[in-house]
Design an enzyme around this catalytic site. Structure first.
Site, PDB file in Angstrom:
ATOM      1  N   HIS A 285       2.077   4.364  -3.398  1.00  0.00           N
ATOM      2  CA  HIS A 285       1.837   6.059  -2.960  1.00  0.00           C
ATOM      3  C   HIS A 285       3.322   6.509  -3.719  1.00  0.00           C
ATOM      4  O   HIS A 285       2.776   7.042  -4.182  1.00  0.00           O
ATOM      5  CB  HIS A 285       2.123   6.516  -1.231  1.00  0.00           C
ATOM      6  CG  HIS A 285       0.751   6.587  -0.489  1.00  0.00           C
ATOM      7  ND1 HIS A 285      -0.921   6.886  -0.783  1.00  0.00           N
ATOM      8  CD2 HIS A 285       0.214   5.522   0.521  1.00  0.00           C
ATOM      9  CE1 HIS A 285      -1.845   7.159  -0.589  1.00  0.00           C
ATOM     10  NE2 HIS A 285      -0.957   5.947   0.866  1.00  0.00           N
TER      11      HIS A 285
ATOM     12  N   HIS B 244       3.264   9.197  -6.604  1.00  0.00           N
ATOM     13  CA  HIS B 244       4.354   9.973  -6.735  1.00  0.00           C
ATOM     14  C   HIS B 244       5.052  10.198  -7.908  1.00  0.00           C
ATOM     15  O   HIS B 244       5.121  11.626  -9.057  1.00  0.00           O
ATOM     16  CB  HIS B 244       5.346   9.776  -5.137  1.00  0.00           C
ATOM     17  CG  HIS B 244       5.556  11.178  -5.609  1.00  0.00           C
ATOM     18  ND1 HIS B 244       7.223  11.708  -4.637  1.00  0.00           N
ATOM     19  CD2 HIS B 244       5.916  12.448  -5.396  1.00  0.00           C
ATOM     20  CE1 HIS B 244       8.008  12.493  -4.855  1.00  0.00           C
ATOM     21  NE2 HIS B 244       6.613  13.311  -5.219  1.00  0.00           N
TER      22      HIS B 244
ATOM     23  N   HIS C 182       0.366  -1.296   0.126  1.00  0.00           N
ATOM     24  CA  HIS C 182       0.121  -0.042   0.088  1.00  0.00           C
ATOM     25  C   HIS C 182       1.085   1.424  -0.253  1.00  0.00           C
ATOM     26  O   HIS C 182       0.624   2.233  -0.706  1.00  0.00           O
ATOM     27  CB  HIS C 182      -0.859  -0.162   0.737  1.00  0.00           C
ATOM     28  CG  HIS C 182      -1.672   1.238   1.426  1.00  0.00           C
ATOM     29  ND1 HIS C 182      -2.755   1.701   0.524  1.00  0.00           N
ATOM     30  CD2 HIS C 182      -1.508   2.900   2.017  1.00  0.00           C
ATOM     31  CE1 HIS C 182      -3.883   2.748   1.037  1.00  0.00           C
ATOM     32  NE2 HIS C 182      -2.363   3.563   1.765  1.00  0.00           N
ATOM     33  N   GLU C 183       2.200   1.086   1.222  1.00  0.00           N
ATOM     34  CA  GLU C 183       2.669   2.802   1.062  1.00  0.00           C
ATOM     35  C   GLU C 183       3.956   2.832  -0.308  1.00  0.00           C
ATOM     36  O   GLU C 183       3.564   4.007  -0.590  1.00  0.00           O
ATOM     37  CB  GLU C 183       3.779   2.027   2.213  1.00  0.00           C
ATOM     38  CG  GLU C 183       2.955   2.062   3.294  1.00  0.00           C
ATOM     39  CD  GLU C 183       2.822   3.701   3.667  1.00  0.00           C
ATOM     40  OE1 GLU C 183       2.425   4.242   3.135  1.00  0.00           O
ATOM     41  OE2 GLU C 183       0.797   3.278   4.585  1.00  0.00           O
TER      42      GLU C 183
END
Length: 227
Positions: free
Chosen positions: A103, A107, A99-100
């Site tokens: 991100h 980006h 999940h991270e």
């Protein structure tokens, strides 16, 4: 804290949902932290692999202290994973790490809602800290300009919470998709990941509803006072 009927109707339910969401995410994470992944890959290894698969070479993966403190820092391009995720080869750990990583991918690809959320951070921090207070002080003093300034600042914070929802949901979708396509996890393990990330998503939904409820409450009180 000033409590009124609007607070009881608009804010309290969201606060109760937030409490339930926190309990749910903790219990779900603990449950799937006991289930090992078949491939024996840790959270840190999963994050590193998924970054490589997506041709992202300028993001570091680091350990961070705390519980469920996992996050991606876009300003320093660092993906920080907590002790329960970094070195653990569990369904919960790999799911959170993915999940991270989602991100980080957002980006790298300049995902619109993430760009907007990053732009809102400075004013949202000010609005969240000062907006409601200024609005309430303005209401008490019957100073409409102060109320309007407070609502404007608080509105920016509310927008931040709302924009956070598609950012978080998209990161989870990316996580599940790349875990499946890369063969990192099997279908049973992916079901566990969905439950972990679904529980985490509810905390963001509760935060958004709470901020929206507070904002509507202040607007209604302001309208009633002016009438």
């Amino acid at each position: 804290m000033y409590i009124d009927s609007y607070y009881l109707i608009l804010v309290v339910p969201a606060l109760l949902l937030a409490m339930w969401a926190q309990i749910k995410v903790k219990s779900t994470f603990e449950r799937f932290s006991k289930e090992a992944v078949t491939r024996g890959i840790t959270g840190a290894q999963a994050a590193t692999f998924l970054l490589k698969v997506n041709n992202i070479t300028d993001v570091r993966v680091e350990r961070v202290a705390g519980n469920l403190t996992d996050h991606y820092d876009p300003s320093h391009k660092v993906l920080r994973l907590s002790d329960a995720v970094y070195g653990k080869a569990t369904v919960a750990a790999v799911g959170v790490a993915a999940h991270e990583t989602g991100h980080a991918i957002q980006h790298a690809t300049k995902y619109g809602p993430l760009v907007l959320r990053s732009t809102l951070v400075p004013i949202a921090n000010i609005g969240s800290a000062m907006g409601p207070t200024l609005a309430l002080v303005g209401l008490i003093m019957s100073f409409n300009l102060l109320v309007d300034i407070g609502l404007l600042l608080f509105g920016a914070a509310v927008l931040f919470y709302v924009v956070t929802l598609p950012v978080e949901f998209n990161a989870s979708r990316r996580a599940i998709e790349i875990l499946g396509k890369s063969g990192t996890m099997n279908q049973d393990e992916l079901k566990g990941v969905r439950k972990v990330l679904g529980a985490a998503a509810m905390t963001y939904v509760a935060s958004a509803l709470s901020s929206i409820g507070n904002f509507i409450r202040l607007m209604l009180i302001s309208r009633n006072r002016r009438n």
